[in-house]
Design an enzyme around this catalytic site. Structure first.
Site, short mmCIF file in Angstrom:
data_model
loop_
_atom_site.label_atom_id
_atom_site.label_comp_id
_atom_site.label_asym_id
_atom_site.label_seq_id
_atom_site.Cartn_x
_atom_site.Cartn_y
_atom_site.Cartn_z
NE ARG A 236 46.68 39.88 43.71
CZ ARG A 236 46.17 39.18 44.72
NH1 ARG A 236 46.34 37.87 44.78
NH2 ARG A 236 45.45 39.78 45.66
CD GLU A 265 43.09 36.43 38.83
OE1 GLU A 265 44.08 35.70 38.78
OE2 GLU A 265 42.38 36.55 39.83
CG HIS A 283 42.33 34.40 42.61
ND1 HIS A 283 42.74 35.63 42.11
CD2 HIS A 283 42.82 34.34 43.88
CE1 HIS A 283 43.41 36.28 43.05
NE2 HIS A 283 43.47 35.51 44.15
C1 DGY Z 1 44.23 37.72 48.41
O1 DGY Z 1 43.72 37.76 49.54
O2 DGY Z 1 45.00 38.58 48.03
C2 DGY Z 1 43.83 36.57 47.55
O3 DGY Z 1 44.41 36.63 46.32
C3 DGY Z 1 42.33 36.49 47.44
O4 DGY Z 1 41.86 36.03 48.64
#
Ligand code: DGY
Length: 308
Positions: A236, A265, A283
């Site tokens: 993240r 983002e 992402h």
């Molecule tokens: C998640 O699952 O948390 C990813 O960042 C997106 O699939």
């Protein structure tokens, strides 16, 4: 209006449509559209994407809510405490995206250290003049230490990949100091953060964004990394201090940064676009057909159970 399930977009595979067939009154409406806002008051199950932050005010506007589902393993965009206080179930997708995310972290690592994107640009530009002894020299990985933040399933899956490359994985996690992490083919030391940072030629982030990890990799922490270290973030934005990382890259202190996630983002600090030695992805960690299909099934099974 009668809405039991409120979702913002179709998901990959048949699971959401199947859920709608089993529990009629499924509405698809864009996030925060007038239609979505109006439906909240009737909604029993909310389905959100990782890019859609649900607030406490949304819960207040949804008095019949039984469950909030997110098409992600990460839950940092949900009001967890408020859900818990109201007995609203939170359904996410752990487990099924472990390998896909670790694969993408490895792709970023190899793309950076072997200068894959630069080589591709060179060939496509038509400017490639042929093999040369010192052309686009990268950095080898075998024998080097890979610091992994987070010893959960994704951190361990990434450790297996780096171990297969001949690297030496070490872990930091939120829960403890010392000891070892058994990641499958071998065991790795669990270090305190400063020791892990000062010994890591590669640092890869695999912990969730929480109050404890927000800003964890600040300027002070990043300066502990050895000269030329490479950072990978598929977890993240918000864990890594991006302005500090850009400064250290520009100063030549960092060897590269590979990012799949960003603070704020899809807006990206424009300095990333000009920063040297970066690979920037939108992402994509869980973005395989198999994984996104499995995430949808897991999520919809959990939501069906919540609807009873
Ligand atoms: C998640 O699952 O948390 C990813 O960042 C997106 O699939």
């Amino acid at each position: 209006m009668s809405v039991r399930i409120l979702a913002t977009s179709p998901l990959v595979g048949p699971a959401l449509a199947d859920l709608g067939a089993r529990f009629p009154d499924l509405l698809l409406a864009p996030f925060r559209s007038a239609e979505w806002n109006a439906a909240l008051g009737e909604t029993e199950v909310l389905v959100a994407l990782v890019s859609e932050s649900i607030t406490e005010a949304d819960l207040v506007a949804a008095p019949r809510l039984k469950a909030v589902g997110t098409y992600s393993v990460g839950v940092n965009h949900l009001p967890l405490q408020a859900c818990q206080a109201r007995g609203i179930q939170v359904v996410n997708t752990p487990g099924v995206l472990t390998d896909a995310t670790a694969d993408l972290a490895l792709a970023l690592l190899l793309a950076l250290t072997r200068r894959v994107a630069e080589g591709e640009v060179l060939v496509r530009s038509g400017e490639w003049k042929g093999w040369a002894p010192d052309q686009l020299l990268g950095t080898g990985l075998a024998g080097k230490t890979c610091g992994i933040l987070g010893s959960g399933p994704i951190g361990q899956a990434f450790a297996r990949r780096t171990w297969a490359l001949g690297m030496v994985p070490v872990f930091w996690d939120r829960d403890g100091l010392g000891g070892e992490v058994d990641f499958g083919p071998a065991r790795a030391r669990r270090l305190i953060l400063s020791d892990l940072l000062s010994s890591s030629a590669v640092l890869s982030i695999h912990c969730p964004l929480t109050d404890q990890t927000r800003g964890l990799l600040d300027r002070f922490a990043l300066e502990l990394l050895p000269e030329g270290a490479v950072i990978i973030n598929t977890a993240r934005g918000g864990i890594l201090d991006e302005p500090a990382a850009i400064d250290l890259l520009k100063a030549g202190r960092l060897g590269g940064v590979g990012l799949d996630v960003y603070e704020g983002e899809p807006k990206i600090d424009p300095r990333w676009l000009l920063a040297p030695r970066t690979v920037l992805l939108p992402h994509l960690g869980s973005a395989t057909v198999e994984t996104r299909t499995a995430m949808a099934s897991l999520l919809c099974d959990g939501l069906a159970a919540a609807l009873g």
